[in-house]
Design a protein around this motif. Structure first.
Motif, PDB file in Angstrom:
ATOM      1  N   PRO A   1       2.907 -33.451   4.980  1.00  0.00           N
ATOM      2  CA  PRO A   1       3.167 -32.377   4.007  1.00  0.00           C
ATOM      3  C   PRO A   1       1.893 -31.896   3.303  1.00  0.00           C
ATOM      4  CG  PRO A   1       4.823 -34.088   3.788  1.00  0.00           C
ATOM      5  CD  PRO A   1       3.764 -34.612   4.719  1.00  0.00           C
ATOM      6  N   ALA A   2       1.001 -32.819   2.946  1.00  0.00           N
ATOM      7  CA  ALA A   2      -0.259 -32.435   2.285  1.00  0.00           C
ATOM      8  C   ALA A   2      -1.158 -31.660   3.244  1.00  0.00           C
ATOM      9  CB  ALA A   2      -0.984 -33.668   1.753  1.00  0.00           C
ATOM     10  N   ILE A   3      -1.188 -32.066   4.500  1.00  0.00           N
ATOM     11  CA  ILE A   3      -2.000 -31.352   5.493  1.00  0.00           C
ATOM     12  C   ILE A   3      -1.439 -29.953   5.705  1.00  0.00           C
ATOM     13  CG2 ILE A   3      -2.656 -31.316   7.944  1.00  0.00           C
ATOM     14  CD1 ILE A   3      -2.757 -34.440   7.742  1.00  0.00           C
ATOM     15  N   ALA A   4      -0.117 -29.846   5.808  1.00  0.00           N
ATOM     16  CA  ALA A   4       0.507 -28.527   5.991  1.00  0.00           C
ATOM     17  C   ALA A   4       0.232 -27.619   4.794  1.00  0.00           C
ATOM     18  CB  ALA A   4       2.013 -28.690   6.207  1.00  0.00           C
ATOM     19  N   TRP A   5       0.312 -28.186   3.584  1.00  0.00           N
ATOM     20  CA  TRP A   5       0.046 -27.395   2.373  1.00  0.00           C
ATOM     21  C   TRP A   5      -1.412 -26.922   2.347  1.00  0.00           C
ATOM     22  CZ3 TRP A   5       2.859 -24.897  -1.009  1.00  0.00           C
ATOM     23  CH2 TRP A   5       2.305 -24.502  -2.233  1.00  0.00           C
ATOM     24  N   THR A   6      -2.326 -27.811   2.720  1.00  0.00           N
ATOM     25  CA  THR A   6      -3.748 -27.451   2.751  1.00  0.00           C
ATOM     26  C   THR A   6      -3.998 -26.349   3.773  1.00  0.00           C
ATOM     27  OG1 THR A   6      -4.373 -29.680   2.079  1.00  0.00           O
ATOM     28  CG2 THR A   6      -6.091 -28.339   3.100  1.00  0.00           C
ATOM     29  N   LEU A   7      -3.390 -26.472   4.942  1.00  0.00           N
ATOM     30  CA  LEU A   7      -3.545 -25.428   5.954  1.00  0.00           C
ATOM     31  C   LEU A   7      -2.980 -24.102   5.461  1.00  0.00           C
ATOM     32  CD1 LEU A   7      -2.743 -27.393   9.239  1.00  0.00           C
ATOM     33  CD2 LEU A   7      -4.971 -26.560   8.446  1.00  0.00           C
ATOM     34  N   ALA A   8      -1.847 -24.150   4.761  1.00  0.00           N
ATOM     35  CA  ALA A   8      -1.269 -22.926   4.202  1.00  0.00           C
ATOM     36  C   ALA A   8      -2.211 -22.308   3.165  1.00  0.00           C
ATOM     37  CB  ALA A   8       0.097 -23.213   3.586  1.00  0.00           C
ATOM     38  N   LEU A   9      -2.821 -23.150   2.334  1.00  0.00           N
ATOM     39  CA  LEU A   9      -3.788 -22.642   1.347  1.00  0.00           C
ATOM     40  C   LEU A   9      -4.976 -21.979   2.043  1.00  0.00           C
ATOM     41  CD1 LEU A   9      -3.983 -25.565  -1.266  1.00  0.00           C
ATOM     42  CD2 LEU A   9      -2.985 -23.301  -1.602  1.00  0.00           C
ATOM     43  N   TYR A  10      -5.498 -22.631   3.075  1.00  0.00           N
ATOM     44  CA  TYR A  10      -6.646 -22.082   3.792  1.00  0.00           C
ATOM     45  C   TYR A  10      -6.289 -20.782   4.511  1.00  0.00           C
ATOM     46  CZ  TYR A  10      -9.793 -26.064   3.067  1.00  0.00           C
ATOM     47  OH  TYR A  10     -10.631 -26.998   2.540  1.00  0.00           O
ATOM     48  N   MET A  11      -5.101 -20.735   5.142  1.00  0.00           N
ATOM     49  CA  MET A  11      -4.695 -19.511   5.840  1.00  0.00           C
ATOM     50  C   MET A  11      -4.468 -18.377   4.844  1.00  0.00           C
ATOM     51  SD  MET A  11      -2.372 -20.696   9.115  1.00  0.00           S
ATOM     52  CE  MET A  11      -0.931 -20.913   8.136  1.00  0.00           C
TER      53      MET A  11
ATOM     54  N   GLY B   1     -11.054 -28.002  -2.238  1.00  0.00           N
ATOM     55  CA  GLY B   1     -11.363 -26.772  -2.962  1.00  0.00           C
ATOM     56  C   GLY B   1     -12.676 -26.157  -2.506  1.00  0.00           C
ATOM     57  N   LEU B   2     -13.679 -26.998  -2.264  1.00  0.00           N
ATOM     58  CA  LEU B   2     -14.949 -26.495  -1.739  1.00  0.00           C
ATOM     59  C   LEU B   2     -14.751 -25.849  -0.367  1.00  0.00           C
ATOM     60  CD1 LEU B   2     -17.438 -29.326  -2.762  1.00  0.00           C
ATOM     61  CD2 LEU B   2     -17.516 -26.938  -3.494  1.00  0.00           C
ATOM     62  N   GLY B   3     -13.887 -26.455   0.439  1.00  0.00           N
ATOM     63  CA  GLY B   3     -13.568 -25.875   1.738  1.00  0.00           C
ATOM     64  C   GLY B   3     -12.918 -24.509   1.594  1.00  0.00           C
ATOM     65  N   GLN B   4     -12.010 -24.396   0.639  1.00  0.00           N
ATOM     66  CA  GLN B   4     -11.354 -23.116   0.395  1.00  0.00           C
ATOM     67  C   GLN B   4     -12.373 -22.063  -0.061  1.00  0.00           C
ATOM     68  OE1 GLN B   4      -8.390 -23.080  -2.716  1.00  0.00           O
ATOM     69  NE2 GLN B   4      -7.346 -21.332  -1.811  1.00  0.00           N
ATOM     70  N   GLU B   5     -13.286 -22.453  -0.927  1.00  0.00           N
ATOM     71  CA  GLU B   5     -14.319 -21.516  -1.374  1.00  0.00           C
ATOM     72  C   GLU B   5     -15.248 -21.133  -0.220  1.00  0.00           C
ATOM     73  OE1 GLU B   5     -14.195 -19.990  -4.313  1.00  0.00           O
ATOM     74  OE2 GLU B   5     -12.371 -21.167  -4.569  1.00  0.00           O
TER      75      GLU B   5
ATOM     76  N   THR C   1      -5.910 -18.041   2.011  1.00  0.00           N
ATOM     77  CA  THR C   1      -7.247 -17.653   1.557  1.00  0.00           C
ATOM     78  C   THR C   1      -7.926 -16.759   2.587  1.00  0.00           C
ATOM     79  OG1 THR C   1      -7.492 -19.674   0.266  1.00  0.00           O
ATOM     80  CG2 THR C   1      -9.519 -18.544   0.901  1.00  0.00           C
ATOM     81  N   ALA C   2      -7.845 -17.154   3.855  1.00  0.00           N
ATOM     82  CA  ALA C   2      -8.484 -16.368   4.904  1.00  0.00           C
ATOM     83  C   ALA C   2      -7.876 -14.970   5.012  1.00  0.00           C
ATOM     84  CB  ALA C   2      -8.370 -17.094   6.243  1.00  0.00           C
ATOM     85  N   LEU C   3      -6.573 -14.868   4.788  1.00  0.00           N
ATOM     86  CA  LEU C   3      -5.909 -13.568   4.901  1.00  0.00           C
ATOM     87  C   LEU C   3      -6.151 -12.664   3.700  1.00  0.00           C
ATOM     88  CD1 LEU C   3      -2.492 -14.713   6.398  1.00  0.00           C
ATOM     89  CD2 LEU C   3      -4.338 -13.493   7.577  1.00  0.00           C
ATOM     90  N   THR C   4      -6.377 -13.251   2.527  1.00  0.00           N
ATOM     91  CA  THR C   4      -6.496 -12.435   1.318  1.00  0.00           C
ATOM     92  C   THR C   4      -7.912 -12.322   0.766  1.00  0.00           C
ATOM     93  OG1 THR C   4      -5.992 -14.307  -0.138  1.00  0.00           O
ATOM     94  CG2 THR C   4      -4.129 -12.955   0.613  1.00  0.00           C
TER      95      THR C   4
END
Length: 140
Positions: A6-16, A92-96, A18-21
Motif C-alpha cells: 500500500p505504501a509503495i502504491a501510494w508513493t507511485l501515485a504521488l510520483y505519477m 519527498g526529495l524524489g518527488q521534488e 506529480t509528473a502529470l501536473t
C-alpha cells in the motif's frame, strides 16, 4: 515486502500525479476586476491549500509505512521514528526531483516549503500514532 505494497502504491501515485501536473501552470481564480489585495489573498489561499495537500499526502504515506509494525516499535522507538522521517524526506526529495525534471527548472524555495510540509505532516501523524500507542500501553 507485501506489507509495504500500500505504501509503495501510494508513493507511485504521488510520483505519477506529480509528473502529470508539474508542467501545468496553476493560477488561482480571481474576478476580472479584483483588487491587488484580493489577488494576494487568492494566492495565499492557493499556497495554503498546496501546503495542506502535501502534509495530508505524506501523513497518509507515513501511516502506511508505520501500519505494518502495529505497536511493535517500543524498544527501538527513536531509531524507528527517525528512519520513518528519513524515508519520508527521501521520498519527498524524489518527488521534488520529478518536478524539476518535468519542468526543467529548480524552484528551490517552493521545494523547501514542500519538503517542510511533507515532513511536518508525517511528523504530526507519527506523533499521534505514538501518543495513541502510549495511551493504550498505559491503560493496560
Amino acid at each position: 515486502m507485501h506489507r509495504y505494497l500500500p505504501a509503495i502504491a501510494w508513493t507511485l501515485a504521488l510520483y505519477m500525479g506529480t509528473a502529470l501536473t508539474a508542467g501545468q501552470a496553476f493560477i488561482p481564480a480571481t474576478a476580472q476586476n479584483a483588487t491587488p489585495e484580493q489577488i494576494k489573498q487568492a494566492w495565499l489561499w492557493f499556497e495554503l491549500k498546496h501546503v495542506i495537500l502535501h502534509a495530508a499526502a505524506y501523513s497518509v504515506l507515513v501511516w502506511l509505512l508505520a501500519w505494518p509494525y502495529g505497536g511493535d516499535w517500543k524498544k527501538k522507538r527513536r531509531r524507528f521514528l527517525v528512519n520513518l522521517l528519513t524515508a519520508i524526506l527521501l521520498i519527498g526529495l524524489g518527488q521534488e526531483a520529478v518536478q524539476s525534471i518535468v519542468r526543467w527548472q529548480i524552484r528551490l524555495t517552493n521545494s523547501l516549503v514542500d519538503l517542510a510540509s511533507n515532513t511536518g505532516g508525517a511528523a504530526m501523524t507519527l506523533a499521534m500514532i505514538t501518543a495513541n500507542r502510549w495511551r493504550h500501553t498505559i491503560s493496560r
